[in-house]
Scaffold this active site. Structure first.
Site, PDB file in Angstrom:
ATOM      1  N   LYS A  32       0.833  -1.203   0.000  1.00  0.00           N
ATOM      2  CA  LYS A  32       0.000   0.000   0.000  1.00  0.00           C
ATOM      3  C   LYS A  32       0.871   1.257   0.000  1.00  0.00           C
ATOM      4  CE  LYS A  32      -3.755  -0.564   2.435  1.00  0.00           C
ATOM      5  NZ  LYS A  32      -4.382  -0.793   3.761  1.00  0.00           N
ATOM      6  N   ARG A 103      -3.462   3.084   8.494  1.00  0.00           N
ATOM      7  CA  ARG A 103      -3.733   1.916   7.644  1.00  0.00           C
ATOM      8  C   ARG A 103      -2.581   0.935   7.707  1.00  0.00           C
ATOM      9  NH1 ARG A 103      -4.754   4.583   1.835  1.00  0.00           N
ATOM     10  NH2 ARG A 103      -6.039   2.719   1.570  1.00  0.00           N
ATOM     11  N   GLY A 112      -6.126 -10.616   6.547  1.00  0.00           N
ATOM     12  CA  GLY A 112      -6.135 -10.895   7.981  1.00  0.00           C
ATOM     13  C   GLY A 112      -5.594  -9.766   8.829  1.00  0.00           C
ATOM     14  N   MET A 114      -4.920  -5.785  10.434  1.00  0.00           N
ATOM     15  CA  MET A 114      -5.764  -4.846  11.168  1.00  0.00           C
ATOM     16  C   MET A 114      -6.607  -4.002  10.232  1.00  0.00           C
ATOM     17  SD  MET A 114      -4.916  -1.568  13.487  1.00  0.00           S
ATOM     18  CE  MET A 114      -5.210  -0.490  12.114  1.00  0.00           C
ATOM     19  N   ARG A 376      -3.520  -1.415  -6.442  1.00  0.00           N
ATOM     20  CA  ARG A 376      -2.679  -2.605  -6.324  1.00  0.00           C
ATOM     21  C   ARG A 376      -3.041  -3.560  -7.452  1.00  0.00           C
ATOM     22  NH1 ARG A 376      -5.795  -4.534  -0.953  1.00  0.00           N
ATOM     23  NH2 ARG A 376      -7.835  -4.706  -1.877  1.00  0.00           N
ATOM     24  N   HIS A 490     -16.412  -7.993   0.982  1.00  0.00           N
ATOM     25  CA  HIS A 490     -15.349  -8.825   1.539  1.00  0.00           C
ATOM     26  C   HIS A 490     -15.436 -10.243   0.988  1.00  0.00           C
ATOM     27  CE1 HIS A 490     -13.598 -11.559   4.561  1.00  0.00           C
ATOM     28  NE2 HIS A 490     -12.647 -10.648   4.592  1.00  0.00           N
ATOM     29  N   ARG A 596       2.120 -47.664 -11.901  1.00  0.00           N
ATOM     30  CA  ARG A 596       2.295 -48.575 -10.774  1.00  0.00           C
ATOM     31  C   ARG A 596       1.549 -49.857 -11.098  1.00  0.00           C
ATOM     32  NH1 ARG A 596       0.406 -43.822  -9.123  1.00  0.00           N
ATOM     33  NH2 ARG A 596       1.692 -42.465  -7.816  1.00  0.00           N
ATOM     34  N   ARG A 652       6.755 -49.434 -13.682  1.00  0.00           N
ATOM     35  CA  ARG A 652       7.503 -49.886 -12.512  1.00  0.00           C
ATOM     36  C   ARG A 652       7.076 -51.299 -12.147  1.00  0.00           C
ATOM     37  NH1 ARG A 652       6.626 -46.851  -6.968  1.00  0.00           N
ATOM     38  NH2 ARG A 652       4.645 -47.957  -7.088  1.00  0.00           N
ATOM     39  N   GLU A 779      15.472 -44.022  -4.882  1.00  0.00           N
ATOM     40  CA  GLU A 779      14.582 -43.667  -3.770  1.00  0.00           C
ATOM     41  C   GLU A 779      15.150 -44.110  -2.425  1.00  0.00           C
ATOM     42  OE1 GLU A 779      10.847 -45.730  -4.286  1.00  0.00           O
ATOM     43  OE2 GLU A 779      11.834 -47.309  -5.440  1.00  0.00           O
ATOM     44  N   SER A 798      14.844 -42.431 -12.191  1.00  0.00           N
ATOM     45  CA  SER A 798      13.671 -41.631 -11.850  1.00  0.00           C
ATOM     46  C   SER A 798      13.657 -41.492 -10.334  1.00  0.00           C
ATOM     47  CB  SER A 798      12.402 -42.327 -12.337  1.00  0.00           C
ATOM     48  OG  SER A 798      11.285 -41.594 -11.904  1.00  0.00           O
ATOM     49  N   GLY A 800      12.359 -41.239  -6.943  1.00  0.00           N
ATOM     50  CA  GLY A 800      11.117 -41.489  -6.210  1.00  0.00           C
ATOM     51  C   GLY A 800      11.217 -40.696  -4.925  1.00  0.00           C
ATOM     52  N   THR A 801      10.822 -39.441  -4.986  1.00  0.00           N
ATOM     53  CA  THR A 801      11.111 -38.563  -3.847  1.00  0.00           C
ATOM     54  C   THR A 801      10.173 -38.784  -2.662  1.00  0.00           C
ATOM     55  OG1 THR A 801       9.934 -36.847  -5.065  1.00  0.00           O
ATOM     56  CG2 THR A 801      12.329 -36.749  -5.078  1.00  0.00           C
ATOM     57  N   ASP A 803       9.609 -41.898  -1.231  1.00  0.00           N
ATOM     58  CA  ASP A 803      10.416 -42.772  -0.387  1.00  0.00           C
ATOM     59  C   ASP A 803      11.740 -42.125  -0.003  1.00  0.00           C
ATOM     60  OD1 ASP A 803       9.399 -45.303   0.511  1.00  0.00           O
ATOM     61  OD2 ASP A 803       9.068 -45.801  -1.595  1.00  0.00           O
ATOM     62  N   CYS A 865       9.406 -38.832 -10.115  1.00  0.00           N
ATOM     63  CA  CYS A 865       8.026 -39.328 -10.188  1.00  0.00           C
ATOM     64  C   CYS A 865       7.317 -39.273  -8.832  1.00  0.00           C
ATOM     65  CB  CYS A 865       8.004 -40.743 -10.753  1.00  0.00           C
ATOM     66  SG  CYS A 865       8.919 -41.918  -9.772  1.00  0.00           S
ATOM     67  N   TYR A 885      12.800 -34.639 -17.323  1.00  0.00           N
ATOM     68  CA  TYR A 885      11.354 -34.496 -17.168  1.00  0.00           C
ATOM     69  C   TYR A 885      10.936 -34.568 -15.707  1.00  0.00           C
ATOM     70  CZ  TYR A 885      11.126 -39.548 -16.372  1.00  0.00           C
ATOM     71  OH  TYR A 885      11.291 -40.793 -15.847  1.00  0.00           O
TER      72      TYR A 885
HETATM   73  P1  ADP Z   1      -7.721  -2.308   3.562  1.00  0.00           P
HETATM   74  O1  ADP Z   1      -6.311  -2.685   3.513  1.00  0.00           O
HETATM   75  O2  ADP Z   1      -8.563  -3.190   4.396  1.00  0.00           O
HETATM   76  O3  ADP Z   1      -8.282  -2.058   2.197  1.00  0.00           O
HETATM   77  P2  ADP Z   1      -7.470   0.538   3.823  1.00  0.00           P
HETATM   78  O4  ADP Z   1      -6.352   1.046   4.596  1.00  0.00           O
HETATM   79  O5  ADP Z   1      -7.304   0.563   2.363  1.00  0.00           O
HETATM   80  O6  ADP Z   1      -7.792  -0.917   4.332  1.00  0.00           O
HETATM   81  O7  ADP Z   1      -8.704   1.393   4.254  1.00  0.00           O
HETATM   82  C1  ADP Z   1     -10.015   0.980   4.402  1.00  0.00           C
HETATM   83  C2  ADP Z   1     -10.956   2.002   3.781  1.00  0.00           C
HETATM   84  O8  ADP Z   1     -10.723   3.309   4.289  1.00  0.00           O
HETATM   85  C3  ADP Z   1     -10.767   2.089   2.295  1.00  0.00           C
HETATM   86  O9  ADP Z   1     -12.016   2.198   1.687  1.00  0.00           O
HETATM   87  C4  ADP Z   1      -9.984   3.342   2.120  1.00  0.00           C
HETATM   88  O10 ADP Z   1     -10.181   3.907   0.875  1.00  0.00           O
HETATM   89  C5  ADP Z   1     -10.493   4.218   3.247  1.00  0.00           C
HETATM   90  N1  ADP Z   1      -9.483   5.186   3.644  1.00  0.00           N
HETATM   91  C6  ADP Z   1      -8.254   4.926   4.100  1.00  0.00           C
HETATM   92  N2  ADP Z   1      -7.563   6.054   4.326  1.00  0.00           N
HETATM   93  C7  ADP Z   1      -8.386   7.067   4.003  1.00  0.00           C
HETATM   94  C8  ADP Z   1      -8.235   8.479   4.012  1.00  0.00           C
HETATM   95  N3  ADP Z   1      -7.094   9.051   4.369  1.00  0.00           N
HETATM   96  N4  ADP Z   1      -9.290   9.222   3.622  1.00  0.00           N
HETATM   97  C9  ADP Z   1     -10.446   8.625   3.242  1.00  0.00           C
HETATM   98  N5  ADP Z   1     -10.644   7.314   3.220  1.00  0.00           N
HETATM   99  C10 ADP Z   1      -9.621   6.519   3.593  1.00  0.00           C
HETATM  100 MG    MG Z   2      -7.796  -0.810   0.908  1.00  0.00          MG
END
Ligand code: ADP
Ligand code: MG
Ligand code: MG
Length: 909
Positions: A32, A103, A112, A114, A376, A490, A596, A652, A779, A798, A800-801, A803, A865, A885
């Site tokens: 990011k 962020r 996963g 924050m 991204r 999500h 086999r 074999r 093997e 060949s 036989g990884t 065994d 194999c 191969y």
């Molecule tokens: P994630 O990695 O879960 O996508 P983000 O950091 O991208 O989390 O942010 C979650 C949401 O908050 C996104 O929709 C993002 O566009 C919005 N957001 C983050 N920073 C700002 C900001 N400075 N102003 C307005 N919206 C923001």
């Molecule tokens: Mg985001």
């Protein structure tokens, strides 16, 4: 004293068309942060901010909060000042406040991690200043309400107490909505928002025992530390392990000036993709909401609107929304705000060209001004991955090698899975329709909670909406169905990343978590009931639907053909039947690396003859039983050779311990005794005689052929006769006879002699010959150590990884299940060595075996194999080792072909 540590830069600024970092610095700045810097550099409007590096996260884990805060404080303060100067506002100021977002952002995007905290810097005084400054009291309090809620949730841990409970803040909001008789957040009055802020804070105090922090700097450090902590949270650790990301990568923290999508009707927020992440089509698409902030679009509480008019029309058709209703209530951004749309469209084109890959972007409109908040490389399904690579190649955005490198080999697996049988679909009872969020065909039993996904072998996770907590269950379930949320919810985004079938936003579903009931149109479905999802149409179908095998066609075939242009190492298949051989050949297998023969003996009519052979006390008795087996074996080989016409087939000789073939149940033992006219006692004695303490290290492999030469003789005869019979029909068979479990040259020689003598006898009988090879599996570690000697006679190796791994580690494959998972959990092993070839250890044996073998016989043909032959990183290793191969199961052939091409391309670089 100044140490190196103190002089290194830990905070990187961006904004106002400049930046300290760039997109190449993902390892240090996280994905990011690196992309925010890059966008700033190429003139895309991003709110100014700064990134605290991933290295600081690692330092935090070592040194703790106080030391690290002390260390980065001066840089952070300077960077905040930089934002203040650009934005013309001050952090914590009562009259002209600057608010920021905090962020998380690891090297790769991780669901996963924050959640983001928005509007940080507000307190009871600042909110009044913000209201005055913007002349928008409602907006100020809406922002404050959101801030306390998010901060409470992600930093102070205000989560639901049990899974059936709703979020503590949601509960307060629902309560107020009921009281006021309203439905949407946007209907709250200013007074409502004020009440909510105070009620939220009370709830925090009650639950945590502490006051909600009012000092903006305390808030900032609290959020920064929470981001660092989330790197080691359960969800992130699970996701990291799933993808094999090491713990020491750490996460970066991005702090950025807020821009406000919640300022009124001329503001809003959205997400968009430069191409379709589900199908790969080159169509700009996305969703937005007016007067909304951050995750409102993905959270699924309001129905998001489409960005383009085309997308909007498509959506309306699926959602059964009339045109008039669409135009008034759900217009596209293209229709509603044409000039903003035009600008956004320019940026998406620019960014896709700049990165030459499909982009997933976030944007916000504040009072008519457009800001880009993230870009991204977009997650996509396997089908989209292939189509986008081929399309971009044709558009001249990338070259052939790059197109091949864009393929994540394992993701091709999705394209090889069954699809619904069109005939069965016609008869299917469609009970509702949602959005086609992630393609695929899924059939399974309903579960309502992610942590119960494993309850059934095939489950469909049915949720109102999903959240990052559900990740593990989503991974286990066969498909995901949600009642709320759009194409960028999500559930949709995560499902596409996993290549899992998903139908989202099926508004007709009423889900009752407490009683575990799904209601549609007056019908009720309970936990454990079967349903099916069609991720390509959004159809939700009652019961099970039959599936059929997919085909290699279209762009998939194109990318596979392209891989042949670059791959030098061949891909063969492991196949024991003509059917498997045909499947593999259709997927492009260039031969069989392992047939086999023992699998052929387990069929009902054959096992009897096999048992008679094993139970015979004399050579004569054994030979008689083997005579019965000969025609069956010959027929098997004819079928396989014919399916692989013209391509080499490695057969074999018998490998498993004989004990596996004899009956262990009294009833079957009795039958056998009757049939052979011997006593039950005799059968029982023989069975216990064959029992071994360590069958994997016991009487198996070439040891069988050495103690019972007539078995080798029969098998050799069946192979040679089969090839000659086909030759008579004009079909070319190329058998390669492989002797298993060789540890010494003498073992090899003894078996080779039997094979060659038998072949010569058969040649005389037929008065004809064929070409064939005699080689061995490597093997046993001793075989690798003495490969130069074995290669004096063996015509191919060949590895036989399976065994070889077992014997190199000393892990019994049959018992390792008891401790390997614990090893991986404790980090003693990074991955299961039976899945991913252990290059460091077992790999040395493979390398040495190959080198030694070729030191004797320069042109020695070498392959692999074991299960590893279809695992991309192991395939690359085999390429580097110089193998001719790899061989893998039929459905992994396309994966191995791409991996082989990639290995060749990477080695050029
Ligand atoms: P994630 O990695 O879960 O996508 P983000 O950091 O991208 O989390 O942010 C979650 C949401 O908050 C996104 O929709 C993002 O566009 C919005 N957001 C983050 N920073 C700002 C900001 N400075 N102003 C307005 N919206 C923001
Ligand atoms: Mg985001
Ligand atoms: Mg998030």
């Amino acid at each position: 004293m100044e140490t190196l540590q103190e002089v290194k830069t830990r905070v990187y600024k961006f904004g106002n068309k400049t930046a300290d970092g760039n997109s190449q610095m993902k390892n240090l700045l996280g994905g990011k942060g690196a992309n925010l810097a890059e966008m700033s550099l190429i003139g895309i409007p991003v709110p100014p901010g700064f990134t605290i590096t991933t290295e600081v996260c690692t330092e935090y884990n070592l040194l703790g909060k106080d030391t690290v805060v002390e260390m980065i404080k001066p840089e952070v303060e300077k960077s905040i000042e930089n934002i203040e100067n650009i934005m013309g506002a001050k952090f914590g100021d009562k009259d002209n406040p600057l608010l920021v977002s905090v962020r998380s952002g690891a090297r790769v995007s991780m669901p996963g991690m924050m959640d983001t905290v928005l509007n940080l810097g507000l307190n009871d005084e600042v909110v009044i200043g913000l209201a005055k400054k913007t002349n928008n009291e409602r907006f100020a309090w809406d922002s404050y309400r959101r801030f306390v809620q998010m901060y409470g949730d992600v930093v102070l841990g205000m989560k639901p107490e049990s899974k059936e409970d709703i979020d503590p803040f949601e509960e307060i909001m629902e309560h107020l909505k009921d009281k006021r008789g309203i439905e949407l957040d946007t209907e709250f009055t200013i007074q409502d928002l004020k009440d909510l802020v105070y009620d939220f804070k009370d709830a925090v105090k009650k639950r945590t025992g502490h006051d909600f922090p009012s000092n903006p700097w305390d808030q900032l450090w609290g959020a920064v530390v929470a981001v660092f902590n989330s790197w080691n949270g359960d969800r992130a650790v699970y996701y990291r392990n799933m993808h094999g990301y090491p713990a020491d990568w750490g996460t970066a923290v991005n702090v950025q000036a807020m821009v406000y999508g919640n300022m009124g009707e001329n503001s809003g927020t959205g997400v968009c993709f430069t191409r379709d992440a589900g199908t790969g089509e080159n169509i700009f698409n996305g969703e937005y909401l007016i007067n909304a902030q951050g995750e409102d679009v993905v959270a699924g509480t309001r129905t998001p609107q489409q960005i383009t008019k085309t997308g909007s029309l498509r959506w309306a058709e699926l959602a059964k929304v009339e045109e008039e209703d669409r135009v008034t209530n759900y217009p596209s951004l293209e229709e509603l705000m044409p000039s903003i749309y035009k600008e956004l469209n320019e940026y998406q084109e620019k960014l896709e060209k700049h990165y030459s890959d499909m982009q997933d972007m976030e944007f916000t409109m504040q009072d008519g001004k457009l800001w880009i908040l993230q870009t991204r490389n977009g997650k996509r399904t396997g089908a989209a991955m292939v189509k986008i690579a081929i399309d971009m190649l044709k558009e001249g955005l990338i070259d052939e090698k790059e197109a091949l490198l864009r393929i994540e080999p394992n993701k091709l697996d999705e394209l090889l899975h069954p699809i619904f049988d069109p005939k069965a679909l016609k008869a299917a009872n469609v009970i509702a329709q949602g959005l086609p969020a992630s393609p695929g065909a899924a059939t399974g039993k309903i579960v309502f909670f992610a942590d119960e996904a494993a309850k059934y072998k095939n489950s469909i996770l049915v949720r109102i909406e999903t959240s990052p907590e559900d990740l593990e269950g989503m991974n286990i379930a066969k498909g995901i169905l949600t009642a709320r949320g759009g194409m960028t919810s999500h559930a949709a985004v995560v499902a596409r990343g996993m290549g899992k079938c998903c139908v989202s936003g099926a508004g007709a579903l009423k889900i009752d978590y407490k009683n575990r009931i799904l209601k549609v149109d007056g019908h009720e479905y309970h936990e454990g009931d079967w349903i099916s999802l069609n991720g390509s149409t959004g159809n939700i179908i009652e019961g099970k639907v039959a599936t059929i095998e997919p085909e290699l066609s279209g762009e998939f075939a194109e990318i596979m053909n392209l891989s042949d242009k670059y791959a030098t190492m061949q891909v063969r298949t492991n196949a024991d039947t003509p059917k498997d051989a045909k499947v593999a050949r259709n997927f492009g297998a260039q031969g069989i690396g392992l047939t086999r023969t023992e699998h052929m003996f387990f069929e009902v009519d054959r096992i009897k003859a096999m048992r008679e052979m094993i139970l015979a006390d004399t050579v004569k008795g054994r030979k008689e039983a083997l005579k019965e087996l000969l025609p069956m074996q010959r027929e098997d080989f004819e079928g396989i050779f014919e399916a692989m016409e013209g391509l080499p087939v490695t057969v074999r000789l018998l490998d498993p311990p004989l004990h596996e073939f004899v009956p262990h149940q009294l009833a079957t033992q009795k039958d056998l005794a009757d049939e052979m006219h011997i006593s039950l006692e005799a059968v029982k004695n023989k069975v216990s005689e064959l029992e071994e303490f360590n069958p994997m290290l016991g009487h198996r492999g070439c040891r069988l052929g050495i103690t019972y030469p007539e078995i080798t003789e029969m098998q050799a005869r069946a192979i040679i006769e089969a090839a000659l019979n086909l030759k008579a029909k004009g079909i070319v068979a190329k058998p390669e006879i492989m002797i298993p479990l060789i540890g010494t040259l003498a073992e090899f020689e003894s078996q080779e002699k039997i094979i060659r003598d038998t072949a010569n006898t058969v040649f005389e009988e037929y008065n004809d010959t064929i070409e064939y090879l005699v080689g061995t599996m490597i093997e046993i570690p001793r075989a690798a150590l003495t490969a130069d000697l074995i290669a004096q006679k063996a015509e191919f190796f060949s590895f036989g990884t399976n065994d070889l791994t077992q014997m190199a580690f000393g892990y019994s494959r049959d018992d390792a299940g008891k401790f390997l998972p614990i090893y991986i959990e404790k980090g003693i092993l990074k991955v299961d060595p039976f899945e991913v070839l252990d290059q460091e250890g077992v790999g040395q044996l493979v390398k040495m075996g190959t080198e030694k073998g070729r030191s004797t016989k320069k042109e020695l043909k070498v392959g692999i194999c074991g299960e590893h032959g279809g695992e991309p990183s192991s395939v690359e290793f085999c390429y580097k080792t110089g193998m001719n191969y790899v061989s893998c199961s039929p459905f992994r052939v396309p994966i191995a072909r791409i991996a082989s091409a990639q290995a060749a391309i990477k080695s050029e670089k």
